[in-house]
Design an enzyme around this catalytic site. Structure first.
Site, PDB file in Angstrom:
ATOM      1  N   MET A 229       0.752  -1.253  -0.189  1.00  0.00           N
ATOM      2  CA  MET A 229       0.073  -0.002  -0.062  1.00  0.00           C
ATOM      3  C   MET A 229       0.869   1.166   0.009  1.00  0.00           C
ATOM      4  O   MET A 229       0.431   2.378   0.398  1.00  0.00           O
ATOM      5  CB  MET A 229      -0.877  -0.168   1.134  1.00  0.00           C
ATOM      6  CG  MET A 229      -1.891  -1.121   1.242  1.00  0.00           C
ATOM      7  SD  MET A 229      -3.540  -1.057   2.000  1.00  0.00           S
ATOM      8  CE  MET A 229      -2.953  -0.622   3.867  1.00  0.00           C
TER       9      MET A 229
ATOM     10  N   ASN B  98       3.962   3.747   1.009  1.00  0.00           N
ATOM     11  CA  ASN B  98       5.017   4.394   2.284  1.00  0.00           C
ATOM     12  C   ASN B  98       5.820   3.297   2.489  1.00  0.00           C
ATOM     13  O   ASN B  98       5.858   2.954   3.836  1.00  0.00           O
ATOM     14  CB  ASN B  98       3.707   4.729   3.413  1.00  0.00           C
ATOM     15  CG  ASN B  98       4.485   5.472   4.581  1.00  0.00           C
ATOM     16  OD1 ASN B  98       4.564   5.023   5.603  1.00  0.00           O
ATOM     17  ND2 ASN B  98       5.136   6.590   3.961  1.00  0.00           N
TER      18      ASN B  98
ATOM     19  N   LYS C 106       5.845 -11.517   6.937  1.00  0.00           N
ATOM     20  CA  LYS C 106       5.291 -12.329   8.307  1.00  0.00           C
ATOM     21  C   LYS C 106       4.882 -11.267   9.490  1.00  0.00           C
ATOM     22  O   LYS C 106       4.145 -11.834  10.333  1.00  0.00           O
ATOM     23  CB  LYS C 106       6.411 -13.311   8.932  1.00  0.00           C
ATOM     24  CG  LYS C 106       6.660 -14.449   8.120  1.00  0.00           C
ATOM     25  CD  LYS C 106       7.561 -15.255   8.906  1.00  0.00           C
ATOM     26  CE  LYS C 106       7.864 -16.483   8.181  1.00  0.00           C
ATOM     27  NZ  LYS C 106       8.851 -17.291   9.096  1.00  0.00           N
TER      28      LYS C 106
ATOM     29  N   HIS D 164       9.446  -3.794   3.504  1.00  0.00           N
ATOM     30  CA  HIS D 164       9.010  -3.800   1.907  1.00  0.00           C
ATOM     31  C   HIS D 164      10.293  -4.087   0.991  1.00  0.00           C
ATOM     32  O   HIS D 164       9.957  -5.020   0.245  1.00  0.00           O
ATOM     33  CB  HIS D 164       8.461  -2.479   1.378  1.00  0.00           C
ATOM     34  CG  HIS D 164       7.077  -2.053   2.123  1.00  0.00           C
ATOM     35  ND1 HIS D 164       6.776  -1.027   2.934  1.00  0.00           N
ATOM     36  CD2 HIS D 164       5.855  -2.837   2.115  1.00  0.00           C
ATOM     37  CE1 HIS D 164       5.800  -1.167   3.386  1.00  0.00           C
ATOM     38  NE2 HIS D 164       4.946  -2.054   2.960  1.00  0.00           N
TER      39      HIS D 164
ATOM     40  N   VAL E 289      11.245  -7.077   9.577  1.00  0.00           N
ATOM     41  CA  VAL E 289      12.373  -6.377   9.561  1.00  0.00           C
ATOM     42  C   VAL E 289      12.280  -5.509  10.581  1.00  0.00           C
ATOM     43  O   VAL E 289      11.107  -4.902  10.882  1.00  0.00           O
ATOM     44  CB  VAL E 289      12.779  -5.423   8.264  1.00  0.00           C
ATOM     45  CG1 VAL E 289      13.917  -4.619   8.436  1.00  0.00           C
ATOM     46  CG2 VAL E 289      12.944  -6.524   7.179  1.00  0.00           C
TER      47      VAL E 289
END
Ligand code: PAF
Length: 274
Positions: free
Chosen positions: A26, A28, A144, A33, A172
């Site tokens: 989505m 940002n 996850k 990511h 992360v």
């Protein structure tokens, strides 16, 4: 990086691109990511990301309107990560008419996050299936950190025989343990320094279970009490089976501890596999 917003253009661009790997987002974007984008390269020939803030998965009192939209900065990061194609549909591209057909996940959509965000996983499953149909990937990666989301999508792919390998990417974290999330940007400085408590408490649960504790309710209650004492408003802390997020009995099956709690106006979720 090629950028397409129209489904037909995207499909044309994806002809003869070998095995396609897809990372839906989505926007940002943060290092979590980007880690998925980098891992994606190992799963195919062409890496496709998407950016679409999906109205269907937000409740009426949630943050759809104020969800951070940082398109140019996101594109810069995707280029640096070597993403080949970005699919960035507008609402008119993806929902040209009201979306009346939905994917209705089974009971799993009503527990944990689903209990506190009614309709959320229906909105997620619906848009993910639609994005899959647009991109037609052979593999797709999901973090996850959204453990229940990953399970909903895995189960959907299996039950609907989608020819897509669903791959989970590790969470992360910042140096202090806080799981990276687009919503961390909502935290004030004081909330940001308090936020890693959630991960520390999940770690404490893991340590206790590994040391032989089997009274999961007591562990959950202790963590919730610690959060309340520190000013959080907690939706749940739960020890569940990794396989189906069901309530475990006392045997030694793989478990996961999950939590969702609100710091000020910001709802944070996290989990840790045991
Ligand atoms: O995890 C997200 O960012 C979203 O839920 C997803 C999978 C992109 C669907 O909108």
């Amino acid at each position: 990086m090629d950028i397409h917003s129209a489904i037909a253009d995207l499909r044309a661009a994806l002809k003869n691109r070998g095995r396609v790997v897809f990372v839906p987002t989505m926007g940002n974007l943060h290092a979590g990511h980007i880690s998925l984008m980098t891992q994606a390269r190992a799963h195919g020939d062409t890496v496709v990301a998407s950016i679409f803030v999906n109205r269907l998965q937000f409740g009426p009192n949630e943050d759809f309107d104020k969800y951070p939209r940082t398109f140019q900065a996101d594109c810069d990061q995707l280029v640096a990560a070597g993403v080949d194609i970005l699919f960035a549909p507008t609402e008119a591209d993806l929902y040209p008419e009201p979306q009346e057909y939905h994917v209705e996940p089974p009971g799993i959509q009503n527990v944990l996050d689903g209990e506190f965000r009614p309709g959320h996983f229906r909105g997620v499953a619906t848009v993910v299936l639609k994005l899959f149909n647009c991109v037609q990937p052979q593999a797709a990666l999901f973090g996850k950190k959204d453990y229940q989301q990953l399970m909903v999508i895995r189960n959907m792919a299996r039950q609907l025989a989608l020819p897509i390998d669903i791959v989970g990417g590790e969470t992360v974290r910042a140096d202090d343990g806080l799981a990276l999330s687009s919503r961390n940007g909502y935290l004030s400085a004081a909330e940001r320094s308090e936020a890693p408590r959630l991960y520390r408490l999940l770690n404490d649960i893991r340590a206790a279970v590994r040391a032989g504790e089997r009274n999961f309710a007591a562990l959950e209650n202790a963590a919730m009490a610690a959060l309340t004492a520190a000013g959080w408003k907690t939706d749940y802390v739960a020890v569940r089976r990794q396989s189906d997020l069901g309530i475990p009995d006392a045997t030694g099956i793989p478990l996961v501890a999950l939590a969702a709690s609100r710091l000020g106006n910001t709802r944070l979720i996290d989990n840790i596999e045991i």
